[in-house]
Scaffold this motif. Structure first.
Motif, PDB file in Angstrom:
ATOM      1  N   GLY A   1      24.470  37.451  46.562  1.00  0.00           N
ATOM      2  CA  GLY A   1      25.672  37.415  47.487  1.00  0.00           C
ATOM      3  C   GLY A   1      26.707  37.015  46.827  1.00  0.00           C
ATOM      4  O   GLY A   1      27.953  37.311  47.275  1.00  0.00           O
ATOM      5  N   ARG A   2      26.730  36.098  45.736  1.00  0.00           N
ATOM      6  CA  ARG A   2      28.007  35.422  45.245  1.00  0.00           C
ATOM      7  C   ARG A   2      29.061  36.424  44.650  1.00  0.00           C
ATOM      8  O   ARG A   2      30.285  36.186  44.445  1.00  0.00           O
ATOM      9  CB  ARG A   2      27.739  34.519  44.129  1.00  0.00           C
ATOM     10  N   HIS A   3      28.501  37.509  44.198  1.00  0.00           N
ATOM     11  CA  HIS A   3      29.380  38.769  43.489  1.00  0.00           C
ATOM     12  C   HIS A   3      30.398  39.739  44.661  1.00  0.00           C
ATOM     13  O   HIS A   3      31.065  40.248  44.559  1.00  0.00           O
ATOM     14  CB  HIS A   3      28.650  39.892  42.890  1.00  0.00           C
ATOM     15  N   LEU A   4      29.794  39.356  45.949  1.00  0.00           N
ATOM     16  CA  LEU A   4      30.277  40.271  46.843  1.00  0.00           C
ATOM     17  C   LEU A   4      31.955  40.189  47.324  1.00  0.00           C
ATOM     18  O   LEU A   4      32.459  40.824  47.749  1.00  0.00           O
ATOM     19  CB  LEU A   4      29.489  40.174  48.160  1.00  0.00           C
ATOM     20  N   GLY A   5      32.481  38.988  46.986  1.00  0.00           N
ATOM     21  CA  GLY A   5      33.684  38.438  47.217  1.00  0.00           C
ATOM     22  C   GLY A   5      34.665  38.845  46.074  1.00  0.00           C
ATOM     23  O   GLY A   5      35.898  38.363  46.365  1.00  0.00           O
ATOM     24  N   ASP A   6      34.205  39.480  44.973  1.00  0.00           N
ATOM     25  CA  ASP A   6      34.981  39.501  43.964  1.00  0.00           C
ATOM     26  C   ASP A   6      36.193  40.432  44.228  1.00  0.00           C
ATOM     27  O   ASP A   6      36.064  41.464  44.803  1.00  0.00           O
ATOM     28  CB  ASP A   6      34.045  40.349  42.585  1.00  0.00           C
ATOM     29  N   GLU A   7      37.287  40.140  43.788  1.00  0.00           N
ATOM     30  CA  GLU A   7      38.539  40.977  44.220  1.00  0.00           C
ATOM     31  C   GLU A   7      38.400  42.353  43.641  1.00  0.00           C
ATOM     32  O   GLU A   7      38.824  43.374  44.208  1.00  0.00           O
ATOM     33  CB  GLU A   7      39.858  40.376  43.658  1.00  0.00           C
ATOM     34  N   ALA A   8      38.229  42.475  42.261  1.00  0.00           N
ATOM     35  CA  ALA A   8      38.263  43.638  41.844  1.00  0.00           C
ATOM     36  C   ALA A   8      37.059  44.668  42.186  1.00  0.00           C
ATOM     37  O   ALA A   8      37.445  45.912  42.599  1.00  0.00           O
ATOM     38  CB  ALA A   8      37.876  43.636  40.206  1.00  0.00           C
ATOM     39  N   LEU A   9      35.886  44.268  42.736  1.00  0.00           N
ATOM     40  CA  LEU A   9      35.041  44.783  43.133  1.00  0.00           C
ATOM     41  C   LEU A   9      35.299  45.443  44.683  1.00  0.00           C
ATOM     42  O   LEU A   9      35.144  46.514  45.130  1.00  0.00           O
ATOM     43  CB  LEU A   9      33.654  43.857  43.308  1.00  0.00           C
TER      44      LEU A   9
ATOM     45  N   ARG B   1      38.700  51.650  47.910  1.00  0.00           N
ATOM     46  CA  ARG B   1      39.047  52.992  47.593  1.00  0.00           C
ATOM     47  C   ARG B   1      37.964  54.084  47.841  1.00  0.00           C
ATOM     48  O   ARG B   1      38.546  55.136  48.174  1.00  0.00           O
ATOM     49  CB  ARG B   1      39.399  52.686  45.946  1.00  0.00           C
ATOM     50  N   VAL B   2      36.748  53.805  47.478  1.00  0.00           N
ATOM     51  CA  VAL B   2      35.716  54.801  47.993  1.00  0.00           C
ATOM     52  C   VAL B   2      35.075  54.702  49.203  1.00  0.00           C
ATOM     53  O   VAL B   2      34.144  55.424  49.388  1.00  0.00           O
ATOM     54  CB  VAL B   2      34.484  54.766  46.948  1.00  0.00           C
ATOM     55  N   GLY B   3      35.511  53.733  49.935  1.00  0.00           N
ATOM     56  CA  GLY B   3      35.022  53.625  51.531  1.00  0.00           C
ATOM     57  C   GLY B   3      33.756  53.194  51.513  1.00  0.00           C
ATOM     58  O   GLY B   3      32.949  53.464  52.506  1.00  0.00           O
ATOM     59  N   ARG B   4      33.328  52.363  50.907  1.00  0.00           N
ATOM     60  CA  ARG B   4      31.907  51.718  51.063  1.00  0.00           C
ATOM     61  C   ARG B   4      31.877  50.110  50.901  1.00  0.00           C
ATOM     62  O   ARG B   4      32.993  49.592  50.681  1.00  0.00           O
ATOM     63  CB  ARG B   4      31.064  52.373  49.535  1.00  0.00           C
ATOM     64  N   THR B   5      30.862  49.705  51.117  1.00  0.00           N
ATOM     65  CA  THR B   5      30.708  48.308  51.342  1.00  0.00           C
ATOM     66  C   THR B   5      30.574  47.713  49.631  1.00  0.00           C
ATOM     67  O   THR B   5      30.195  48.448  48.777  1.00  0.00           O
ATOM     68  CB  THR B   5      29.481  47.720  52.039  1.00  0.00           C
ATOM     69  N   PRO B   6      31.126  46.320  49.368  1.00  0.00           N
ATOM     70  CA  PRO B   6      30.820  45.950  48.030  1.00  0.00           C
ATOM     71  C   PRO B   6      29.315  46.130  47.476  1.00  0.00           C
ATOM     72  O   PRO B   6      29.252  46.369  46.321  1.00  0.00           O
ATOM     73  CB  PRO B   6      31.479  44.692  48.124  1.00  0.00           C
ATOM     74  N   ALA B   7      28.334  45.794  48.435  1.00  0.00           N
ATOM     75  CA  ALA B   7      27.076  46.007  48.020  1.00  0.00           C
ATOM     76  C   ALA B   7      26.834  47.275  47.702  1.00  0.00           C
ATOM     77  O   ALA B   7      25.944  47.461  46.620  1.00  0.00           O
ATOM     78  CB  ALA B   7      26.173  45.116  49.336  1.00  0.00           C
TER      79      ALA B   7
END
Length: 268
Positions: free
Chosen positions: A187-195, A201-207
């Protein structure tokens, strides 16, 4: 996109599975596995040290999905002595006659210590396939040098933030499939700004973006969740592609330098 991969021993493994590390035994684990199977998952990954094999087995039995349609992985706890005896215990807890994949969970006691027992487990029909987890390049080489059945899988921590390119390259050269555990960084990667920007842009969740990256980078991927909506969302990753620019931007998030190491801070 294909949803399975053929392993070096001729068996097939679903590319996307539910991981149940840190999922509590009992109702929490049973619900997660049940929801995953309802959403379309056919690959469940557990381990002896997770302490939830019985819950996984109950959920599978209660699901109504045929056993032969579900790919089950468990892992040998290498602090214990005999991989065969430990797998027999796993099979009792899971309520099955055979697992599809049995892994050495980490290289405690040396990378080759458990391998003869792992091969015996396969020869006795207790596991269709055998492999390893948390093994680096040198440890893989030591196992391969023994001869006989080689590992068909190396399950390692892998994501754009831990893009272990050198290790993946060696695995692929030896026809060892790489499985990505903790692809969301627990879960710690999900808040990354670049992600987040790519996801928007692609209309999907970070996960979904992280899981899709893993698939497009040739990995088998094992996201974990105990929330029904997220479990379903994490499976909905076969209907879109990340473009070359997005893949490159995700690649650039790597913090390992493209390492050949399996784990930065081994716990064994």
């Amino acid at each position: 996109m294909n949803t399975v991969r053929k392993l070096a021993d001729g068996t097939e493994i679903p590319l996307l599975g539910l991981g149940v590390w840190q999922v509590g035994d009992g109702r929490e684990c049973e619900d997660a596995v049940r929801w995953a199977l309802e959403a379309g998952y056919r690959h469940i990954d557990t381990a002896q040290v997770y302490g939830n094999e019985e819950s996984v087995g109950r959920a599978i039995r209660d699901s109504g999905v045929a056993r032969e349609d579900i790919y089950i992985t468990t892992k040998f706890a290498p602090a214990r002595r005999d991989p065969v005896a430990e797998l027999e215990g796993s099979l009792r807890r899971l309520g099955v006659d055979q697992v599809d994949l049995y892994l050495v969970h980490w290289p405690q006691g040396g990378p080759t210590r458990a391998w003869a027992g792992m091969q015996r487990a396969r020869e006795r029909g207790l596991a269709r396939s055998i492999g390893v987890s948390n093994f680096d390049v040198g440890e893989l080489a030591a196992v391969i040098a023994l001869g006989g059945a080689a590992p068909v899988v190396n399950q390692i921590q892998f994501s754009p933030f831990e893009y272990r390119r050198a290790l993946q390259d060696v695995c692929e050269r030896h026809d060892i499939a790489v499985e990505a555990y903790s692809p969301l960084g627990t879960g710690r990667h999900l808040g990354d700004e670049a992600l987040a920007a790519i996801a928007g842009r692609v209309g999907r969740t970070p996960a979904q973006v992280l899981i899709r990256w893993s698939l497009q980078r040739g990995l088998i991927v094992l996201p974990k969740s105990v929330h029904q909506d997220r479990i379903a969302q994490n499976f909905d990753v076969f209907g879109f592609d990340l473009g070359d620019d997005d893949l490159a931007a995700l690649d650039a998030l790597d913090r390992t330098g493209g390492t050949a190491t399996a784990h930065e801070h081994p716990w064994w």
